[in-house]
Design an enzyme around this catalytic site. Structure first.
Site, PDB file in Angstrom:
ATOM      1  N   ASP A   1     -12.660   9.053  -2.090  1.00 54.06           N
ATOM      2  CA  ASP A   1     -14.145   9.494  -2.154  1.00 54.06           C
ATOM      3  C   ASP A   1     -14.275  10.688  -2.873  1.00 54.06           C
ATOM      4  O   ASP A   1     -15.152  11.402  -3.071  1.00 54.06           O
ATOM      5  CB  ASP A   1     -14.141  10.020  -0.748  1.00 54.06           C
TER       6      ASP A   1
ATOM      7  N   THR B   1     -10.523   1.274   4.938  1.00 60.06           N
ATOM      8  CA  THR B   1      -9.478   1.881   5.430  1.00 60.06           C
ATOM      9  C   THR B   1      -9.897   3.046   6.543  1.00 60.06           C
ATOM     10  O   THR B   1     -10.947   3.145   6.628  1.00 60.06           O
ATOM     11  CB  THR B   1      -8.470   2.803   4.314  1.00 60.06           C
ATOM     12  N   GLU B   2      -8.891   3.668   7.190  1.00 57.80           N
ATOM     13  CA  GLU B   2      -9.280   4.525   8.141  1.00 57.80           C
ATOM     14  C   GLU B   2     -10.068   5.728   7.661  1.00 57.80           C
ATOM     15  O   GLU B   2     -11.052   5.998   8.106  1.00 57.80           O
ATOM     16  CB  GLU B   2      -8.249   4.981   9.029  1.00 57.80           C
ATOM     17  N   TYR B   3      -9.537   6.283   6.568  1.00 54.62           N
ATOM     18  CA  TYR B   3     -10.230   7.389   5.710  1.00 54.62           C
ATOM     19  C   TYR B   3     -11.792   6.770   5.319  1.00 54.62           C
ATOM     20  O   TYR B   3     -12.512   7.660   5.517  1.00 54.62           O
ATOM     21  CB  TYR B   3      -9.360   7.824   4.728  1.00 54.62           C
TER      22      TYR B   3
ATOM     23  N   GLU C   1       4.836   4.787   3.877  1.00 57.18           N
ATOM     24  CA  GLU C   1       4.341   6.169   4.398  1.00 57.18           C
ATOM     25  C   GLU C   1       5.412   7.086   4.697  1.00 57.18           C
ATOM     26  O   GLU C   1       6.384   6.738   5.364  1.00 57.18           O
ATOM     27  CB  GLU C   1       3.552   5.763   5.582  1.00 57.18           C
TER      28      GLU C   1
ATOM     29  N   GLU D   1       0.912  -1.118   0.128  1.00 54.59           N
ATOM     30  CA  GLU D   1      -0.210   0.085  -0.123  1.00 54.59           C
ATOM     31  C   GLU D   1       0.865   1.246  -0.019  1.00 54.59           C
ATOM     32  O   GLU D   1       1.813   1.323   1.089  1.00 54.59           O
ATOM     33  CB  GLU D   1      -0.847   0.034   1.250  1.00 54.59           C
TER      34      GLU D   1
ATOM     35  N   ASP E   1      -3.980  11.804  -1.368  1.00 55.39           N
ATOM     36  CA  ASP E   1      -4.005  13.013  -1.293  1.00 55.39           C
ATOM     37  C   ASP E   1      -4.775  13.645  -2.761  1.00 55.39           C
ATOM     38  O   ASP E   1      -3.997  13.297  -3.900  1.00 55.39           O
ATOM     39  CB  ASP E   1      -2.976  13.951  -1.068  1.00 55.39           C
TER      40      ASP E   1
END
Ligand code: SAH
Length: 211
Positions: free
Chosen positions: A153, A189-191, A68, A43, A117
């Site tokens: 999203d 995922t968290e988002y 990350e 990822e 992002d």
């Protein structure tokens, strides 16, 4: 993801020795050793690591790497991995720009880009992690017929990304509303959890690396 600087964050990340890698001369050697003998899933932009920790638990025979750049977020990621006592997950702290170097002589089975992002201004398009410049790097280290799975999203990022992805991969499926279609294998995922709770649509594109 909002950044709150934490003193000593990098040292704290590194103290989780079995889960933490830095971008240095050893990264490729260590990843090669880690990746031996199992399908490798990566990822890019793994944030707080919730997705990968859940995936690593669900698929103990596969291996997972998170890339990350923010050590503040990586602390949460390695803590989760340690609590779950996972032995098939590792995180690299660094910029995706160095992807090719880290994964030299390593063949990736699945690559995930989750809620990267959106960089909405056109002049920042090259910073989007689905820009051709990045896709080229990922593709060079992916197996033949490997998958790339992208979720967002953001409608504009989705529209941009589908064009970029189609330059390098075969688009196998795309949806504007993952939760209306439903996929029992999807791991949020968290988002994603946050956006779904806000009633937003989740877009997903699945690609195949044909050759
Ligand atoms: N995938 C997670 C986090 C999404 S936010 C989730 O869905 O919950 C996107 C993440 O990408 C951020 O944590 C950000 O720090 C990271 N990121 C952005 N640009 C990056 C780059 N060039 N290299 C590595 N990570 C990057």
């Amino acid at each position: 993801m909002r950044r709150r600087r934490i003193a000593g964050a990098l040292d704290k990340f590194l103290s989780y020795q079995s889960y933490a890698l830095l971008d240095d001369g050893q990264t490729n050697i260590k990843l090669k050793k880690f990746a031996e003998g199992a399908d490798l899933h990566v990822e890019v932009g793994s944030g707080r690591g919730g997705f990968l920790c859940q995936m690593a638990q669900l698929y103990p025979d596969k291996k997972f790497v998170g890339i990350e750049l923010k050590e503040e977020l990586l602390i949460s990621a390695v803590e989760k991995a340690a609590v779950a006592e996972l032995d098939n997950l590792i995180f690299v702290r660094g910029y995706a720009e160095n992807f090719q170097k880290w994964f030299e002589e390593i063949a990736i089975q699945t690559l995930y880009l989750n809620f990267v992002d959106p960089w909405p201004r056109r002049r920042n398009a090259r910073k989007r992690l689905t820009h051709s410049n990045y896709l080229k790097l990922y593709k060079s280290r992916m197996k033949r017929n490997a998958e790339l799975i992208f979720k967002t999203d953001n409608r504009y990022l989705y529209l941009f990304s589908i064009v970029e992805l189609a330059k390098f991969f075969k688009v196998v499926s795309s949806t504007h509303n993952l939760y209306a279609v439903g996929d029992p294998a999807n791991v949020a995922t968290e988002y994603e959890k946050r956006y779904v709770a806000q009633g937003k649509n989740i877009y997903r594109i699945i690609c195949n690396n044909e050759e």
